[in-house]
Design an enzyme around this catalytic site. Structure first.
Site, PDB file in Angstrom:
ATOM      1  N   ASP A  63      10.472  24.378  37.769  1.00 34.67           N
ATOM      2  CA  ASP A  63       9.621  23.272  38.253  1.00 34.67           C
ATOM      3  C   ASP A  63      10.043  21.957  37.597  1.00 34.67           C
ATOM      4  OD1 ASP A  63       8.639  23.739  35.736  1.00 34.67           O
ATOM      5  OD2 ASP A  63       6.522  23.760  36.324  1.00 34.67           O
ATOM      6  N   SER A  64      11.020  22.028  36.675  1.00 33.95           N
ATOM      7  CA  SER A  64      11.633  20.804  36.146  1.00 33.95           C
ATOM      8  C   SER A  64      12.223  19.969  37.277  1.00 33.95           C
ATOM      9  CB  SER A  64      12.730  21.153  35.133  1.00 33.95           C
ATOM     10  OG  SER A  64      13.585  22.159  35.650  1.00 33.95           O
ATOM     11  N   ASP A 102      10.103  29.407  39.647  1.00 30.85           N
ATOM     12  CA  ASP A 102       9.024  28.959  38.770  1.00 30.85           C
ATOM     13  C   ASP A 102       7.779  28.753  39.621  1.00 30.85           C
ATOM     14  OD1 ASP A 102       8.549  28.419  36.137  1.00 30.85           O
ATOM     15  OD2 ASP A 102       9.653  26.518  36.095  1.00 30.85           O
ATOM     16  N   LYS A 132       8.392  33.058  37.433  1.00 35.68           N
ATOM     17  CA  LYS A 132       8.109  32.687  36.041  1.00 35.68           C
ATOM     18  C   LYS A 132       6.751  31.988  35.990  1.00 35.68           C
ATOM     19  CE  LYS A 132      10.252  29.241  33.710  1.00 35.68           C
ATOM     20  NZ  LYS A 132       9.077  28.416  33.330  1.00 35.68           N
ATOM     21  N   GLU A 134       3.858  30.179  33.131  1.00 35.90           N
ATOM     22  CA  GLU A 134       3.712  29.664  31.768  1.00 35.90           C
ATOM     23  C   GLU A 134       2.392  30.165  31.150  1.00 35.90           C
ATOM     24  OE1 GLU A 134       4.158  25.404  31.629  1.00 35.90           O
ATOM     25  OE2 GLU A 134       6.127  25.466  32.608  1.00 35.90           O
ATOM     26  N   GLU A 199      10.237  28.336  24.548  1.00 34.71           N
ATOM     27  CA  GLU A 199      10.658  26.924  24.598  1.00 34.71           C
ATOM     28  C   GLU A 199      10.044  26.137  23.446  1.00 34.71           C
ATOM     29  OE1 GLU A 199      10.173  24.968  28.389  1.00 34.71           O
ATOM     30  OE2 GLU A 199      10.726  23.012  27.560  1.00 34.71           O
TER      31      GLU A 199
HETATM   32  O1  KIV Z   1      11.335  24.337  34.769  1.00 32.48           O
HETATM   33  C1  KIV Z   1      12.253  24.612  33.986  1.00 32.48           C
HETATM   34  O2  KIV Z   1      13.373  24.138  34.106  1.00 32.48           O
HETATM   35  C2  KIV Z   1      11.960  25.560  32.912  1.00 32.48           C
HETATM   36  C3  KIV Z   1      13.030  25.781  31.900  1.00 32.48           C
HETATM   37  C4  KIV Z   1      13.071  24.633  30.986  1.00 32.48           C
HETATM   38  C5  KIV Z   1      12.849  27.050  31.174  1.00 32.48           C
HETATM   39  O3  KIV Z   1      10.902  26.085  32.861  1.00 32.48           O
END
Ligand code: KIV
Length: 307
Positions: A63-64, A102, A132, A134, A199
């Site tokens: 989600d970055s 994510d 993924k 969090e 992280e």
């Molecule tokens: O969204 C992302 O890129 C991440 C990584 C930094 C692990 O969660």
């Protein structure tokens, strides 16, 4: 009962049977054998192809992308539909790596059932092989595991908690916080998480968690003792237009490379140096001659009309 007979070996890539697909059990085996796991983010077809063809084990559609692709200040705004769109593009490119999507902020923060329903969309509509999430969401990890959806946990500096954390700060810096993250890691493993991203935590804490878990840990800003490492593609290529974080080693300056190429192109266009004759399409010479002959025949009449 018969076993489904896929072409190639049982874990060959459905898109290319000659390739051995990376799976969650394969990552666990890498940890057992002490083989480091490489992971990178990717958000589109071209970069995902490069990442996969370079032999990276895990591709995260992070989600970055809200920040590095869409230009938001943080990751909170990106939606499920936007993440699905990018996950599909990555899925089309990847043959070998494990494709992880994510789950964005808000897509699993209500009921467990709501979280499972959104995770199913990533698998069904975009071809994600794991999702993924969090934070220490043990009940959700358990429900996803029961729903046959592999889960990657993510602890420490969890960017979706930016407002609660009051900024992007290194976590697990008190004894209480260290004990808490270790307990959370154990609980996620117990609930069925297949991999754990760590992280922004001290190296020593990541090392202890890694030693205590049987599932692989993948670190980002968590030191070299994790079972694997992940970086954001745009950070490692200097494409993120943000100050460099301590852990984000730059492997190339694609920003400078692209900028120079774009400026060169603009200058060529302005000076009519692009495209050249070689870069142009041409009529067949017979047709060219025919057109020339026609022009020559018509010319005297034009001159007459002018006079
Ligand atoms: O969204 C992302 O890129 C991440 C990584 C930094 C692990 O969660």
């Amino acid at each position: 009962m018969s076993l489904t007979n896929f072409p190639g070996s049982a874990n060959s890539s459905p898109l290319d049977p000659s390739i051995t697909k990376v799976t969650i059990p394969a990552l666990a085996e890498m940890k057992r054998q002490g083989k480091p796991i490489s992971a990178l983010t990717a958000y589109d077809y071209a970069t995902a192809r490069l990442v996969d063809e370079a032999g990276i084990d895990l591709v995260l559609v992070g989600d970055s992308l809200a920040m590095v692709v869409m230009g938001h200040d943080n990751t909170l705004a990106v939606t499920v539909d936007e993440m699905l769109h990018h996950t599909r593009a990555v899925r089309r490119a990847v043959r070998r790596a494990l494709v992880v999507a994510d789950m964005p902020f808000g897509s699993y923060h209500g009921t467990v059932g709501g979280g499972v329903a959104n995770a199913v969309r990533f698998v069904k509509e975009a071809g994600a092989e794991a999702v993924k999430i969090e934070g220490p969401r043990v009940a959700l990890v358990q429900a996803l595991t029961e729903a046959e959806i592999p889960v990657i946990g993510h602890l420490g500096l969890t960017p979706q908690s930016v407002n609660r954390m009051g900024g992007y700060r290194v976590q697990a810096k008190t004894l209480e916080a260290v004990q808490q993250i270790k307990a959370d890691a154990k609980a996620l493993e117990g609930a069925g998480a297949g991999v754990l991203v760590l992280e922004g935590i001290p190296r020593e804490v990541a090392a202890e968690i890694t030693a205590e878990l049987t599932i692989p840990t993948i670190g980002i800003g968590a030191g070299p003792d994790c079972d694997g490492q992940i970086l954001v593609f745009h950070d490692m290529m200097n494409l993120s237009f943000a100050p460099k974080a301590k852990f984000a080693r730059r492997y190339a300056d694609a920003g400078a490379l692209f900028r120079t190429a774009i400026e060169h192109y603009r200058e060529d266009v302005e000076h009519k140096a692009f495209p050249s004759d070689e870069e142009s399409y041409h009529l067949p010479s017979a047709l060219k001659k025919e057109m020339q002959a026609e022009r020559t025949a018509v010319e005297p009449f034009k001159q007459l009309r002018k006079a």
